[in-house]
Every structure is written in C-alpha cells, then in structure tokens.
Write a protein that holds these residues in place. Structure first.
Motif, PDB file in Angstrom:
ATOM      1  N   THR A  81      -3.567   0.717  -1.897  1.00  0.00           N
ATOM      2  CA  THR A  81      -4.205   1.902  -1.308  1.00  0.00           C
ATOM      3  C   THR A  81      -4.834   1.513   0.026  1.00  0.00           C
ATOM      4  O   THR A  81      -5.109   0.355   0.285  1.00  0.00           O
ATOM      5  N   GLU A  97      -9.036   4.211   8.578  1.00  0.00           N
ATOM      6  CA  GLU A  97      -8.017   4.556   7.584  1.00  0.00           C
ATOM      7  C   GLU A  97      -8.263   5.892   6.877  1.00  0.00           C
ATOM      8  O   GLU A  97      -7.403   6.363   6.154  1.00  0.00           O
ATOM      9  N   LYS A 101      -6.140   6.722  -0.067  1.00  0.00           N
ATOM     10  CA  LYS A 101      -4.811   7.291  -0.271  1.00  0.00           C
ATOM     11  C   LYS A 101      -3.854   6.183  -0.689  1.00  0.00           C
ATOM     12  O   LYS A 101      -4.085   5.000  -0.431  1.00  0.00           O
ATOM     13  N   TYR A 102      -2.779   6.577  -1.313  1.00  0.00           N
ATOM     14  CA  TYR A 102      -1.744   5.620  -1.718  1.00  0.00           C
ATOM     15  C   TYR A 102      -1.127   4.982  -0.483  1.00  0.00           C
ATOM     16  O   TYR A 102      -0.866   5.653   0.525  1.00  0.00           O
ATOM     17  N   ASN A 103      -0.882   3.676  -0.556  1.00  0.00           N
ATOM     18  CA  ASN A 103      -0.268   2.976   0.564  1.00  0.00           C
ATOM     19  C   ASN A 103       1.137   2.493   0.227  1.00  0.00           C
ATOM     20  O   ASN A 103       2.092   2.836   0.913  1.00  0.00           O
ATOM     21  N   ASP A 121      -7.115  -3.786  -1.458  1.00  0.00           N
ATOM     22  CA  ASP A 121      -7.626  -2.416  -1.499  1.00  0.00           C
ATOM     23  C   ASP A 121      -9.143  -2.414  -1.303  1.00  0.00           C
ATOM     24  O   ASP A 121      -9.846  -3.258  -1.862  1.00  0.00           O
ATOM     25  N   TYR A 127      -9.508   5.579  -6.375  1.00  0.00           N
ATOM     26  CA  TYR A 127      -8.139   6.108  -6.362  1.00  0.00           C
ATOM     27  C   TYR A 127      -7.826   6.731  -7.720  1.00  0.00           C
ATOM     28  O   TYR A 127      -7.996   6.096  -8.763  1.00  0.00           O
TER      29      TYR A 127
END
Length: 270
Positions: A81, A97, A101-103, A121, A127
C-alpha cells in the motif's frame, strides 16, 4: 535497453564524481538536510529530499527490483500500500502519496531466492483489505515484517492475531510521536501489551519537533516500564538545539538495545 549503466552510492558528506563521462544521470535524495549535496549535480534529481511532487514512471515504479545491485541484501522489499490516513505535520507521506490505497501485489517484488520479506507500507492496518496482505505473507511462509512502523492506535484483537500468525521478522514496530496520543497509547497498552513477548514491541519516538525534553523523557521511561523499546527519531531541529548533546546521548542509549535493557541512562552516561 542497451545503455551502459553504473550505480554510485553517495554518502552524507561528499559526492565526488566526474560528471563529464556520463550522458545522463539520476540522483535520489531522501532527506532534505542532504539536498545541498546535489547543488552541482547537472542531471535529473528526485526523492523526498528534493521534491515531493516528482514520481517515477509507473513502468519503472512497478518493475521487479534489481536485487543484484545489493548482493548482501536478504530481503524482498516493496510496498503493498501507499499513503496514510493520518496527517502528521512532520511527515511527508500524506502530502506525497495521499490517503492509503492499494499499491501492488507482493509477487511484483518477491524474489524466491531471498530469505526474508520487508514491507515498507506506512500504515498497513488503515488499509481495509489488510487481511489479504497477511494471507499472502502466510502463503510465502518466510520471515516478514513491516519496517516503517504500524499504527498502535488501530490495533484490535483481530489485527494482533494477524500479526502473530506470520513468521514475524524482528520487532513489532509502532510509533509514539506526540504527547497528544498519550491517552490512546496507554489504553491500547493495557489491552494488548500481554499479547507480545517482553522487548518485542518497539516504538519510534520523535523528539525535537513539538515536545519538551520532559515529554521526551516521559515517553521513553513509560516504554521502558512496559518492557518496550524506544527508537529515537531526531527531528532536524535537534541538530541545532542548545540540547544537541543531550539528544545525541539519549538516542545513543535508547537505540542500542543492549544498553537500554541492561542499564539506566545515568549508568550509560557514566
């Protein structure tokens, strides 16, 4: 793509390079205090120390890391993330950033030949699908850890279960950066401290930002009383403070685990 490429690792004092032999160069600077080292760099610069708006091309960002550049490294390293739900004044992450959020999937940076897994993360428990990340870690079945720290305020029994379900590598790292979160830290400590082995909880402790020396010492001693390790993070003001030497000494005591566990601060100074 056919270019002849060199990697040059700078240090915090001097970058002495003959630039004339190169057609193009890219320099990354993490800390603002080192920005001046790039004053004479004639090519492209980036990194948080220089500019928080510049990003890598997505194709580059999501390439498998070239671990051969660091032959002594034993970790697969990456972010599942990006971002954070907090907005701490001293931190670049939310500005750079945004919200969490999902990376990427772990498979994008996982190398089967490397012994361990390092996740960078910034706030994994913020998350919503954190369980999917832990499920992947369990399937890989190698020592793994979140080295950037986690949010102690967000811990629940369920989240502790997830942490303890993997082969955890090193300390469980959290943060106690401000006196403003003292009530929730103490509440969470009463709830979850006994789920962890003595001295396996570590807290980043920010000093020199918006706390007094008294505040800093209180947080350090509170962690020691609860058999938790502090890791002192000196804000840049510490290096110009009239208490510079004190900050150096307290960091040396706390950040050397054997000293912190075995002797008082006074004994360490002696």
């Amino acid at each position: 793509i056919g270019d002849s490429v060199e990697i040059i690792k700078g240090n915090a004092k001097l970058i002495d390079i003959n630039y004339s032999k190169y057609d193009i160069g890219y320099a990354s600077c993490i800390f603002t205090k080192n920005k001046n080292l790039l004053d004479n760099f004639p090519f492209e610069t980036g990194g948080t120390g220089v500019c928080i708006d510049k990003e890598l091309d997505p194709k580059i960002e999501h390439l498998m890391p070239d671990y051969s550049l660091y032959p002594e490294n034993e970790y697969s390293i990456g972010f599942t993330t990006r971002g954070c739900v907090r907005n701490c004044e001293f931190c670049f992450v939310p500005k750079k950033e945004g919200l969490i959020k999902y990376n990427t999937d772990i498979s994008e940076f996982y190398n089967l030949e490397l012994k361990k897994l390092m996740l960078l993360d910034n706030n994994i428990f913020a998350y919503k699908d954190y369980k999917k990340v832990f499920e992947q870690i369990r399937k890989i079945n190698k020592p793994a850890g979140f080295k950037q720290g986690m949010d102690f305020r967000l811990l629940t029994e369920e989240k502790v279960d997830e942490l303890l379900s993997i082969k955890y590598d090193g300390d469980f790292i959290f943060a106690y950066d401000s006196m403003s979160i003292k009530p929730v830290i103490e509440k969470q400590m009463l709830k979850f401290r006994n789920r962890f082995v003595d001295w396996k909880l570590k807290f980043f402790v920010l000093v020199g930002f918006d706390t007094s020396l008294k505040d800093d010492i209180f947080r350090i001693m509170y962690l020691r009383e609860n058999t938790c390790l502090p890791y002192i993070m000196r804000f840049e003001n510490c290096y110009t403070s009239p208490y510079k030497n004190f900050y150096t000494d307290i960091a040396a005591w706390c950040n050397q685990v054997f000293a912190f566990k075995k002797m008082t601060f006074e004994e360490f100074l002696y």
